[in-house]
Design an enzyme around this catalytic site. Structure first.
Site, PDB file in Angstrom:
ATOM      1  N   GLY A 238     157.149  98.689  19.600  1.00  0.00           N
ATOM      2  CA  GLY A 238     157.256  99.402  20.867  1.00  0.00           C
ATOM      3  C   GLY A 238     156.253 100.495  21.135  1.00  0.00           C
ATOM      4  O   GLY A 238     156.187 101.022  22.251  1.00  0.00           O
ATOM      5  N   GLU A 273     157.827  96.550  13.429  1.00  0.00           N
ATOM      6  CA  GLU A 273     157.486  95.281  14.096  1.00  0.00           C
ATOM      7  C   GLU A 273     156.536  95.508  15.264  1.00  0.00           C
ATOM      8  O   GLU A 273     156.864  95.176  16.407  1.00  0.00           O
ATOM      9  CB  GLU A 273     158.758  94.617  14.637  1.00  0.00           C
ATOM     10  CG  GLU A 273     159.833  94.320  13.630  1.00  0.00           C
ATOM     11  CD  GLU A 273     161.139  93.848  14.300  1.00  0.00           C
ATOM     12  OE1 GLU A 273     161.318  94.016  15.523  1.00  0.00           O
ATOM     13  OE2 GLU A 273     161.986  93.307  13.574  1.00  0.00           O
ATOM     14  N   TYR A 316     154.957  93.260  36.204  1.00  0.00           N
ATOM     15  CA  TYR A 316     155.383  94.653  35.982  1.00  0.00           C
ATOM     16  C   TYR A 316     154.601  95.640  36.823  1.00  0.00           C
ATOM     17  O   TYR A 316     154.690  96.837  36.559  1.00  0.00           O
ATOM     18  CB  TYR A 316     155.135  95.095  34.540  1.00  0.00           C
ATOM     19  CG  TYR A 316     155.572  94.215  33.429  1.00  0.00           C
ATOM     20  CD1 TYR A 316     156.898  93.817  33.305  1.00  0.00           C
ATOM     21  CD2 TYR A 316     154.662  93.823  32.444  1.00  0.00           C
ATOM     22  CE1 TYR A 316     157.295  93.035  32.230  1.00  0.00           C
ATOM     23  CE2 TYR A 316     155.059  93.049  31.376  1.00  0.00           C
ATOM     24  CZ  TYR A 316     156.378  92.660  31.274  1.00  0.00           C
ATOM     25  OH  TYR A 316     156.770  91.907  30.203  1.00  0.00           O
ATOM     26  N   CYS A 342     148.457  80.561  44.878  1.00  0.00           N
ATOM     27  CA  CYS A 342     149.016  80.666  46.229  1.00  0.00           C
ATOM     28  C   CYS A 342     150.266  81.533  46.231  1.00  0.00           C
ATOM     29  O   CYS A 342     151.393  81.045  46.411  1.00  0.00           O
ATOM     30  CB  CYS A 342     149.302  79.283  46.783  1.00  0.00           C
ATOM     31  SG  CYS A 342     147.811  78.294  46.774  1.00  0.00           S
ATOM     32  N   GLU A 343     150.085  82.805  45.955  1.00  0.00           N
ATOM     33  CA  GLU A 343     151.150  83.803  45.961  1.00  0.00           C
ATOM     34  C   GLU A 343     150.521  85.125  46.374  1.00  0.00           C
ATOM     35  O   GLU A 343     149.455  85.482  45.857  1.00  0.00           O
ATOM     36  CB  GLU A 343     151.721  84.018  44.534  1.00  0.00           C
ATOM     37  CG  GLU A 343     152.404  82.849  43.902  1.00  0.00           C
ATOM     38  CD  GLU A 343     153.832  82.650  44.380  1.00  0.00           C
ATOM     39  OE1 GLU A 343     154.412  83.579  44.974  1.00  0.00           O
ATOM     40  OE2 GLU A 343     154.352  81.535  44.171  1.00  0.00           O
TER      41      GLU A 343
END
Ligand SMILES: *Cc1c(COP(=O)(O)O)cnc(C)c1O
Length: 415
Positions: A238, A273, A316, A342-343
């Site tokens: 994180g 991690e 995000y 196409c967005e």
């Protein structure tokens, strides 16, 4: 590892232009020395005081070559699927350094991981624990487990990547967890050896990690009183990275010393991690300009990479620094950098200040090494792009561009 020579951008000793010529665009490029540097920083930061196992979170960037580089440096791995386990088998990763996370481990994933002999499963529910016990009993094995607790910590990051709040699907309510450990102690084929938490991603606030660890230590002491002996702490990943020039993430050293300070009296192995903080800044996406146009005062630069190649900005609203690879002028234009999909959400950068770009000009999208290629898709039937590794003055392909035939080969019964 990134520098400018004769108005040209280089990764290590290779010009981006050379990469684009050889592998065409779009393509992902990683710097080997940067991957090594980031990993060694963790090792140095932690291992001065304690033997810490760095389990690279495979989902951040799972290319076999990248995994192999980390393996050679002594890394363990954190996986979340059968596919990721298969990747580790391909590179002969040491099973005793593998932990398996994720909320929905399938029977097959559990069975195969037990056969391979992984270090432990990070258990996310009572149901799952009973299932692991059952599958282990069929193999006549005892599965080591660690309970992923949800410590209810707000890591002050994007809500989509906050995983340790009580509203999230991850982990087991820390207040119920003693109960779960007691149940585990009564099951024949699981052995509870660890405590685990992972509170989110792109975290800048070290206090959140420390608060989470404090809660794990309270639990550890509580378990000790109940005669449940824990030998492993897994504090997850994180740690945030720099995306914009203004970002000031904590260093790995600062992170390590805060953790070790809290941990110094605990006689357990420590596992971390990290994903993003190992690969994020080591990877780039190279794209080339296609067309430009002015619509109602907005200056669009249309490039050949899209949200199917790099999803983070669309998903995000994430910021990625974008730079022109070859520039001879200081005059800047404010561009809206968009892809071919196409967005309307297919945007890679807004209000990006760049020298004027014309067709074929190369752009470098920074910090694309984590959750970049791995999140790419075939939307609009576009092939997944190639991945390239730069090592000093050498470059090698570590993944070929997908072909259109490969994209279509599993479709059937259409005639
Ligand atoms: C995604 C994930 C990580 C890695 O997170 P980063 O923010 O990339 O460091 C570690 N552990 C678990 C359980 C994860 O789901």
């Amino acid at each position: 590892m990134l520098r400018t020579k004769n108005n040209q951008l280089y990764i290590e000793d290779i010009s981006i232009e050379e990469i684009a010529k050889k592998y065409s665009t779009p393509c992902y490029v990683y710097s080997k020395s940067s991957l090594i540097k980031e990993f060694k920083e963790y090792q140095t930061a932690f291992n001065m005081k304690k033997d810490v196992l760095v389990c690279y979170s495979v989902k951040a960037s799972s290319n076999l070559k990248i995994l192999n580089i980390f393996k050679e440096l002594g890394a363990g791995f954190d996986i979340v699927s059968l596919g990721e386990l298969e990747r580790l088998k391909r590179i002969n990763a040491d099973p005793s350094k593998i932990v398996f996370s994720g909320v929905a481990k399938s029977d097959e994933e559990i069975a195969e991981s037990l056969k391979y002999g992984i270090l432990f499963f990070n258990v996310e529910s009572l149901d799952e624990m009973e299932n692991i016990n059952f599958i282990a009993s069929k193999q006549n094995k005892i599965a080591n487990i660690s309970i992923r607790v949800n410590p209810d910590i707000d890591p002050k990051t994007h809500p989509y990547i906050s995983t340790g709040l009580k509203t999230s699907k991850f982990g087991i309510d820390i207040n119920q967890s003693v109960n779960v450990y007691e149940k585990a102690a009564n099951l024949k084929n699981v052995n509870p050896i660890g405590i685990d938490a992972h509170i989110g991603s792109q975290i800048f606030d070290i206090g959140s990690f420390v608060d989470s660890l404090e809660r794990l230590i309270d639990l550890y002491n509580n378990l000790k009183e109940n005669n449940i002996k824990i030998t492993h702490f897994d504090i997850g990943g994180g740690l945030g990275i720099k995306y914009s020039d203004d970002d000031m993430p904590p260093t790995k050293k600062e992170f390590a010393s805060s953790i070790l300070n809290k941990f110094k009296d605990i006689d357990c192995s420590l596992i971390i991690e990290p994903g993003r903080s190992l690969v994020g800044n080591a990877g780039f996406l190279v794209t080339s300009a296609q067309y430009e146009k002015n619509n109602y005062g907005k200056h669009f630069l249309i490039v050949d990479a899209g949200m199917n190649d790099l999803l983070r900005p669309s998903l995000y609203n994430a910021y990625h620094k974008i730079e022109k690879v070859n520039s001879t002028t200081n005059e800047k234009i404010s561009y809206e950098i968009v892809g071919p999909i196409c967005e309307t959400g297919d945007v890679l950068g807004t209000n990006v200040q760049l020298p004027r770009c014309k067709k074929g000009d190369l752009l470098l999208i920074h910090s694309a090494g984590a959750y970049g290629q791995v999140m790419s898709s075939n939307y609009n039937t576009r092939p997944k792009v190639s991945e390239v590794l730069v090592d000093n003055n050498k470059h090698i392909s570590i993944r070929k561009r997908e072909t259109i035939n490969q994209m279509l080969e599993n479709e059937e019964n259409y005639e």
